[in-house]
Scaffold this active site. Structure first.
Site, PDB file in Angstrom:
ATOM      1  N   ASP A  61       1.024  -1.094   0.024  1.00 48.42           N
ATOM      2  CA  ASP A  61      -0.130   0.131  -0.002  1.00 48.42           C
ATOM      3  C   ASP A  61       0.903   1.157   0.015  1.00 48.42           C
ATOM      4  OD1 ASP A  61      -1.596   2.343   0.447  1.00 48.42           O
ATOM      5  OD2 ASP A  61      -2.861   1.188   2.204  1.00 48.42           O
ATOM      6  N   SER A 142      -0.120  11.808 -16.403  1.00 45.11           N
ATOM      7  CA  SER A 142      -1.383  11.803 -17.181  1.00 45.11           C
ATOM      8  C   SER A 142      -1.238  12.970 -17.956  1.00 45.11           C
ATOM      9  CB  SER A 142      -2.613  11.842 -16.270  1.00 45.11           C
ATOM     10  OG  SER A 142      -3.574  12.437 -16.849  1.00 45.11           O
ATOM     11  N   TYR A 165      -6.600  15.493  -8.663  1.00 49.17           N
ATOM     12  CA  TYR A 165      -6.057  14.447  -9.607  1.00 49.17           C
ATOM     13  C   TYR A 165      -4.905  15.228 -10.519  1.00 49.17           C
ATOM     14  CZ  TYR A 165      -5.082  10.877 -13.025  1.00 49.17           C
ATOM     15  OH  TYR A 165      -4.778   9.943 -13.767  1.00 49.17           O
ATOM     16  N   LYS A 169      -0.638  14.820 -10.377  1.00 50.94           N
ATOM     17  CA  LYS A 169       0.267  14.356 -11.834  1.00 50.94           C
ATOM     18  C   LYS A 169       1.098  15.407 -12.009  1.00 50.94           C
ATOM     19  CE  LYS A 169      -1.806  10.342 -11.952  1.00 50.94           C
ATOM     20  NZ  LYS A 169      -1.075   9.092 -11.620  1.00 50.94           N
ATOM     21  N   ARG A 199      -9.608   2.161 -21.127  1.00 53.84           N
ATOM     22  CA  ARG A 199     -10.463   1.603 -20.595  1.00 53.84           C
ATOM     23  C   ARG A 199     -10.286   0.731 -19.166  1.00 53.84           C
ATOM     24  NH1 ARG A 199     -12.042   1.057 -25.695  1.00 53.84           N
ATOM     25  NH2 ARG A 199     -11.298  -0.913 -25.823  1.00 53.84           N
ATOM     26  N   THR A 200     -10.220   1.317 -18.007  1.00 55.32           N
ATOM     27  CA  THR A 200      -9.963   0.709 -16.774  1.00 55.32           C
ATOM     28  C   THR A 200     -10.979   1.071 -15.874  1.00 55.32           C
ATOM     29  OG1 THR A 200      -8.668   2.471 -16.043  1.00 55.32           O
ATOM     30  CG2 THR A 200      -7.532   0.541 -17.381  1.00 55.32           C
TER      31      THR A 200
HETATM   32  P1  NAP Z   1      -7.354   1.603 -11.878  1.00 57.66           P
HETATM   33  O1  NAP Z   1      -7.808   0.601 -12.630  1.00 57.66           O
HETATM   34  O2  NAP Z   1      -8.250   2.235 -11.013  1.00 57.66           O
HETATM   35  O3  NAP Z   1      -6.080   0.659 -11.174  1.00 57.66           O
HETATM   36  C1  NAP Z   1      -5.678   1.281 -10.064  1.00 57.66           C
HETATM   37  C2  NAP Z   1      -4.464   0.501  -9.471  1.00 57.66           C
HETATM   38  O4  NAP Z   1      -3.796   1.119  -8.410  1.00 57.66           O
HETATM   39  C3  NAP Z   1      -5.191  -0.698  -8.519  1.00 57.66           C
HETATM   40  O5  NAP Z   1      -4.430  -1.930  -8.567  1.00 57.66           O
HETATM   41  C4  NAP Z   1      -5.466  -0.157  -7.237  1.00 57.66           C
HETATM   42  O6  NAP Z   1      -5.426  -1.114  -6.316  1.00 57.66           O
HETATM   43  C5  NAP Z   1      -4.131   0.574  -7.116  1.00 57.66           C
HETATM   44  N1  NAP Z   1      -3.761   1.679  -5.863  1.00 57.66           N
HETATM   45  C6  NAP Z   1      -4.751   2.547  -5.532  1.00 57.66           C
HETATM   46  N2  NAP Z   1      -4.212   3.069  -4.566  1.00 57.66           N
HETATM   47  C7  NAP Z   1      -3.238   2.152  -4.023  1.00 57.66           C
HETATM   48  C8  NAP Z   1      -2.331   2.394  -2.902  1.00 57.66           C
HETATM   49  N3  NAP Z   1      -2.485   3.110  -1.906  1.00 57.66           N
HETATM   50  N4  NAP Z   1      -1.387   1.279  -2.644  1.00 57.66           N
HETATM   51  C9  NAP Z   1      -1.333   0.490  -3.799  1.00 57.66           C
HETATM   52  N5  NAP Z   1      -2.129   0.277  -4.773  1.00 57.66           N
HETATM   53  C10 NAP Z   1      -3.019   1.421  -4.931  1.00 57.66           C
HETATM   54  O7  NAP Z   1      -6.551   2.624 -12.824  1.00 57.66           O
HETATM   55  P2  NAP Z   1      -5.719   2.671 -14.133  1.00 57.66           P
HETATM   56  O8  NAP Z   1      -6.462   3.140 -15.118  1.00 57.66           O
HETATM   57  O9  NAP Z   1      -5.180   1.248 -14.286  1.00 57.66           O
HETATM   58  O10 NAP Z   1      -4.560   3.708 -13.837  1.00 57.66           O
HETATM   59  C11 NAP Z   1      -3.123   3.273 -13.383  1.00 57.66           C
HETATM   60  C12 NAP Z   1      -2.291   4.394 -13.425  1.00 57.66           C
HETATM   61  O11 NAP Z   1      -2.663   5.206 -14.663  1.00 57.66           O
HETATM   62  C13 NAP Z   1      -2.851   5.675 -12.450  1.00 57.66           C
HETATM   63  O12 NAP Z   1      -1.595   6.206 -11.746  1.00 57.66           O
HETATM   64  C14 NAP Z   1      -3.494   6.637 -13.025  1.00 57.66           C
HETATM   65  O13 NAP Z   1      -3.658   8.017 -12.507  1.00 57.66           O
HETATM   66  C15 NAP Z   1      -2.823   6.325 -14.470  1.00 57.66           C
HETATM   67  N6  NAP Z   1      -3.752   7.068 -15.910  1.00 57.66           N
HETATM   68  C16 NAP Z   1      -4.663   6.339 -16.168  1.00 57.66           C
HETATM   69  C17 NAP Z   1      -5.392   6.745 -17.254  1.00 57.66           C
HETATM   70  C18 NAP Z   1      -6.628   6.133 -17.555  1.00 57.66           C
HETATM   71  O14 NAP Z   1      -7.373   6.572 -18.512  1.00 57.66           O
HETATM   72  N7  NAP Z   1      -7.197   4.720 -17.140  1.00 57.66           N
HETATM   73  C19 NAP Z   1      -5.194   8.035 -17.905  1.00 57.66           C
HETATM   74  C20 NAP Z   1      -3.842   8.587 -17.488  1.00 57.66           C
HETATM   75  C21 NAP Z   1      -3.364   8.333 -16.343  1.00 57.66           C
HETATM   76  P3  NAP Z   1      -7.271  -1.609  -5.664  1.00 57.66           P
HETATM   77  O15 NAP Z   1      -7.447  -2.480  -6.915  1.00 57.66           O
HETATM   78  O16 NAP Z   1      -6.708  -1.964  -4.433  1.00 57.66           O
HETATM   79  O17 NAP Z   1      -7.848  -0.265  -5.542  1.00 57.66           O
END
Ligand code: NAP
Length: 242
Positions: A61, A142, A165, A169, A199-200
């Protein structure tokens, strides 16, 4: 010492982090999937092992100093090395909120994971990364961290005014630049990656990209050759403005 290069991906139990882990393992890395929920991390790592990929999970964490403090012993005892750190764990809690009405507590919460968490994990693991022949640090940023894009009325990102957010970043990008400058004379490269809108759970179902596409630039930065860039901010493998 473990023969293959070893990578840690934070927040790797799902989304882009899981996909980065899969792609790194496919390229011959042993990947430790960091997950705050031990069971979810173990399940994700076993999904990769089922398809023949070398992976393990570690409880992490990034907002909990005790779990961060346990990391060096895990890597030293299990592998004797760490080559790549991908600071991917991230949260968002202020989509649609007005900056004037975003509770300071919410901003603190996002910074705790997206900014302070990445710094704390990196600081804890830096001495191991310094021992690696080609240490690489990738921070998942991001386009929403780019003040240049956010201030450009012609940018598609202009209207996304999520203070907590976006600012987390921007701050993470500042860490990328500062650390890259400090490590300039070492083999370690430090870069920020924008995965694009994918898409996540965080990106939602309407995002145009897949997690696989989102993982491409972070994986490229994690596996840069010795003459690759450091201290940069990249999207689709191209530099983007801070
Ligand atoms: P996601 O599907 O919500 O996954 C986020 C991951 O981070 C999950 O495994 C979550 O664990 C974990 N997490 C959150 N808080 C945590 C903590 N305190 N300690 C350890 N793990 C933690 O998001 P994603 O879209 O894959 O995003 C991944 C990264 O890409 C992020 O930094 C996000 O800001 C960046 N990003 C995403 C997008 C997009 O369009 N999706 C665009 C730009 C940037 P849990 O499963 O336990 O919640």
């Amino acid at each position: 010492m473990h023969a293959k290069p070893v990578a840690l991906v934070t927040g790797a139990n799902k989304g882009i982090g899981f996909e980065i882990s899969r792609q790194l393992a496919s390229r011959g890395y042993t990947v430790a999937l960091g997950a705050r929920d031990e069971r979810k991390g173990a399940e994700a790592a076993s999904r990769l092992r089922h398809v023949g990929l070398d992976s393990d999970s570690v409880r992490l964490d990034v907002a909990d100093p005790r779990s961060i403090a346990a990391l060096p012993a895990y890597f030293k005892e299990r592998f004797g090395r760490l080559d790549v750190l991908v600071n991917n764990a991230g949260i968002a809690n202020d989509w649609g909120l007005k900056p004037s009405a975003t509770p300071v507590e919410s901003i603190r919460e996002v910074f705790e994971t997206n900014f302070f968490g990445a710094i704390a994990v990196t600081q804890e693991l830096l001495s191991l990364l310094r021992q690696a022949p080609a240490g690489r640090i990738v921070n998942l940023s991001s386009g929403l961290g780019s003040l240049t894009l956010l201030s450009d009325p012609n940018s598609p990102l202009y209207g996304t005014n999520a203070l907590a957010y976006n600012a987390s970043k921007t701050a993470l990008n500042a860490f990328t630049l500062a650390l890259a400058k400090e490590l300039r004379e070492t083999p370690i490269k430090v870069n920020s990656a924008d995965p694009g809108w994918v898409r996540t759970d965080m990106g939602g179902p309407n995002a145009p990209g897949t997690a696989e596409q989102g993982a491409d630039t972070p994986v490229w930065l994690a596996t840069l050759p010795a003459d690759g860039p450091t201290g940069g901010f990249f999207s689709s493998r191209r530099p983007i403005p801070w």
